[in-house]
Design an enzyme around this catalytic site. Structure first.
Site, PDB file in Angstrom:
ATOM      1  N   HIS A  69      23.243   0.459  12.808  1.00  0.00           N
ATOM      2  CA  HIS A  69      24.382   1.340  13.066  1.00  0.00           C
ATOM      3  C   HIS A  69      25.045   0.927  14.372  1.00  0.00           C
ATOM      4  CE1 HIS A  69      23.001   4.003   9.866  1.00  0.00           C
ATOM      5  NE2 HIS A  69      21.786   3.741  10.319  1.00  0.00           N
ATOM      6  N   ARG A 105       4.427  -8.178  20.563  1.00  0.00           N
ATOM      7  CA  ARG A 105       4.318  -9.404  21.355  1.00  0.00           C
ATOM      8  C   ARG A 105       3.187 -10.253  20.796  1.00  0.00           C
ATOM      9  NH1 ARG A 105       6.056  -5.622  25.091  1.00  0.00           N
ATOM     10  NH2 ARG A 105       7.600  -6.365  26.586  1.00  0.00           N
ATOM     11  N   LYS A 132      -2.048 -13.535  19.620  1.00  0.00           N
ATOM     12  CA  LYS A 132      -2.860 -14.694  19.256  1.00  0.00           C
ATOM     13  C   LYS A 132      -1.912 -15.760  18.744  1.00  0.00           C
ATOM     14  CE  LYS A 132      -6.736 -16.240  16.483  1.00  0.00           C
ATOM     15  NZ  LYS A 132      -7.616 -15.946  15.369  1.00  0.00           N
ATOM     16  N   GLY A 163      -0.747  -1.415   8.708  1.00  0.00           N
ATOM     17  CA  GLY A 163      -0.251  -0.071   8.447  1.00  0.00           C
ATOM     18  C   GLY A 163       0.642   0.469   9.552  1.00  0.00           C
ATOM     19  N   ASN A 203       0.825  -1.198   0.000  1.00  0.00           N
ATOM     20  CA  ASN A 203       0.000   0.000   0.000  1.00  0.00           C
ATOM     21  C   ASN A 203       0.867   1.260   0.000  1.00  0.00           C
ATOM     22  OD1 ASN A 203      -2.372   1.588   0.152  1.00  0.00           O
ATOM     23  ND2 ASN A 203      -3.352   0.043   1.440  1.00  0.00           N
TER      24      ASN A 203
END
Length: 182
Positions: free
Chosen positions: A111, A176, A179, A138, A81
């Protein structure tokens, strides 16, 4: 080894190396060309074929940003997207049928933690591998060296700091498991 070989191997390298600068300049030109197109423009396929290591027909909504492009490999039937950033100082390998929400970042560069080394401009990275049928919501950020297993889901806005097992859903900062695999 060349600076590019060191970079792809995850060793420290100098980003100001002439070959790397030339590759980024080429990628920037191709990104500029691609990001000025709209759906249906016949130049899109040619530009993505030149920009990416393996395009495989992925639907990529502009704008799309990369470091080099050549180190990004898509499996078939992927969707990216608007506004995604895939920084590919190391390889990014994406399986089949993956979907990326807007503003997702796949970040292979890293870095040194030592300020003296950072001042010298030394960088390194680690590859990102994404299995088949993965959905990344997103604004998610995937950090260097991460592997995401087949069928996993990364919730919107998550920061993925550890590998994600197949079939699980992760969310949060740091991400984390919310499910487990079914």
């Amino acid at each position: 080894m060349t600076a590019r070989e060191d970079m792809l191997a995850g060793h420290t390298y100098a980003p100001g190396d002439g070959e790397l600068v030339a590759m980024r300049k080429t990628a920037q030109g191709l990104m500029r060309d691609y990001n000025q197109t709209i759906v249906g423009d016949k130049t899109r396929a040619r530009t993505l074929t030149q920009l990416l290591g393996t395009w495989n027909g992925a639907v990529i909504r502009a704008p799309f940003s990369v470091d080099y492009g050549k180190h990004i490999h898509f499996g078939p039937d992927c969707f990216v997207n608007f506004g995604c950033v895939f920084l590919d100082v190391c390889e990014i390998r994406i399986g089949a049928r993956c979907q990326f929400g807007p503003m997702v970042q796949l970040l292979t560069p890293d870095h040194p933690r030592d300020a003296d080394k950072r001042r010298r401009g030394i960088e390194y990275g680690a590859p990102i591998t994404i299995g088949d049928d993965v959905w990344i919501g997103g604004g998610a950020i995937i950090l260097p060296g991460i592997t995401i297993g087949n069928g996993a889901i990364v919730g919107a806005g998550s920061v993925v700091t550890h590998d994600v097992s197949p079939g699980v859903t992760v969310a949060g900062n740091p991400a984390r498991v919310v499910k487990s695999a079914e």
